[in-house]
Design a protein around this motif. Structure first.
Motif, PDB file in Angstrom:
ATOM      1  N   MET A   1     -21.630   5.811  56.350  1.00 46.27           N
ATOM      2  CA  MET A   1     -22.314   4.611  55.879  1.00 46.27           C
ATOM      3  C   MET A   1     -21.411   3.369  56.022  1.00 46.27           C
ATOM      4  O   MET A   1     -21.920   2.270  56.206  1.00 46.27           O
ATOM      5  N   LYS A   2     -20.123   3.577  55.940  1.00 46.28           N
ATOM      6  CA  LYS A   2     -19.191   2.460  56.106  1.00 46.28           C
ATOM      7  C   LYS A   2     -19.324   1.847  57.512  1.00 46.28           C
ATOM      8  O   LYS A   2     -19.326   0.631  57.668  1.00 46.28           O
ATOM      9  N   GLU A   3     -19.460   2.709  58.528  1.00 50.52           N
ATOM     10  CA  GLU A   3     -19.634   2.243  59.903  1.00 50.52           C
ATOM     11  C   GLU A   3     -20.953   1.467  60.051  1.00 50.52           C
ATOM     12  O   GLU A   3     -21.001   0.426  60.714  1.00 50.52           O
ATOM     13  N   GLU A  48     -29.772   5.388  51.280  1.00 49.49           N
ATOM     14  CA  GLU A  48     -28.343   5.202  51.515  1.00 49.49           C
ATOM     15  C   GLU A  48     -28.090   4.345  52.765  1.00 49.49           C
ATOM     16  O   GLU A  48     -27.285   3.419  52.743  1.00 49.49           O
ATOM     17  N   ALA A  49     -28.788   4.631  53.850  1.00 50.61           N
ATOM     18  CA  ALA A  49     -28.638   3.842  55.078  1.00 50.61           C
ATOM     19  C   ALA A  49     -29.146   2.415  54.865  1.00 50.61           C
ATOM     20  O   ALA A  49     -28.519   1.453  55.300  1.00 50.61           O
ATOM     21  N   ALA A  50     -30.286   2.281  54.187  1.00 53.38           N
ATOM     22  CA  ALA A  50     -30.844   0.946  53.908  1.00 53.38           C
ATOM     23  C   ALA A  50     -29.871   0.125  53.072  1.00 53.38           C
ATOM     24  O   ALA A  50     -29.654  -1.064  53.347  1.00 53.38           O
ATOM     25  N   GLU A  51     -29.292   0.738  52.065  1.00 58.51           N
ATOM     26  CA  GLU A  51     -28.335   0.032  51.202  1.00 58.51           C
ATOM     27  C   GLU A  51     -27.086  -0.362  51.966  1.00 58.51           C
ATOM     28  O   GLU A  51     -26.531  -1.449  51.742  1.00 58.51           O
ATOM     29  N   ALA A  52     -26.627   0.473  52.900  1.00 60.84           N
ATOM     30  CA  ALA A  52     -25.462   0.135  53.711  1.00 60.84           C
ATOM     31  C   ALA A  52     -25.737  -1.096  54.573  1.00 60.84           C
ATOM     32  O   ALA A  52     -24.921  -2.020  54.637  1.00 60.84           O
ATOM     33  N   VAL A  53     -26.896  -1.127  55.226  1.00 60.61           N
ATOM     34  CA  VAL A  53     -27.249  -2.282  56.059  1.00 60.61           C
ATOM     35  C   VAL A  53     -27.415  -3.529  55.190  1.00 60.61           C
ATOM     36  O   VAL A  53     -26.871  -4.590  55.502  1.00 60.61           O
TER      37      VAL A  53
END
Length: 182
Positions: A1-3, A48-53
């Motif tokens: 998720m950092k990437e 999780e992906a949405a929050e990372a973006v």
């Protein structure tokens, strides 16, 4: 998720430079979290992906004074989540719906939860846009949309397409144009 967060930051910084948006401009983003994690759009929603973006993009937009409209999925007829102040500023009619990961999408849900006073509207006319994963944001851009190419072509596994808008050229070959508006 950092990437994914770092890719989102890079993409939004490049788009803001290319689009030359002024403070108060509106940017529309459609984001398939499913596509980001390598799934099929609408099938593998990932908060999780949405929050990372979102965490990569939103602070940068705020620091530049850019307003954000987040497009929901087709289950909500591609309605958009904006701050109430944004809806009032542009005169957009507020509609009654709250996105969820499987009805509206994880990115719209994330925006709803992050905004201070979120509302939904059915239509906007944004000055620029970012489509992450084939969400079809074109209906929410002002005329005339101009493609913007960035150094990255994807966030995670999701292809990205970007656009800025410009005023229409009118008057034909004898007319003069303002270079800064191209």
């Amino acid at each position: 998720m950092k990437e994914i967060k770092m890719q989102a930051q890079q993409v939004i910084e490049e788009l803001l430079r290319a689009a030359k948006l002024e403070r108060g401009s509106l940017l529309v983003i459609g984001c398939s979290s499913s596509e980001i994690i390598g799934g099929q759009i609408g099938k593998n929603s990932s908060l999780e992906a949405a929050e990372a973006v979102f965490s990569g993009i939103y602070p940068i937009l705020q620091s530049h004074g850019i307003r954000l409209a987040v497009q929901c999925c087709e289950h909500l007829n591609r309605a958009l989540i904006v701050e109430k102040e944004t809806a009032e500023h542009f005169g957009y009619e507020i509609v009654n719906v709250r996105p969820q990961p499987k009805a509206g999408g994880s990115f719209a849900t994330t925006a709803w939860n992050a905004f201070s006073s979120p509302v939904a509207v059915e239509h906007v006319r944004a000055h620029a846009g970012l489509d992450i994963g084939g969400t079809l944001i074109g209906m929410h851009l002002k005329e005339v949309a101009v493609p913007v190419r960035l150094s990255l072509s994807a966030i995670g596994h999701a292809n990205i397409l970007c656009a800025r808008t410009r005023p229409k050229f009118i008057g034909g070959e004898r007319a003069g144009y303002v270079e800064e508006l191209r």
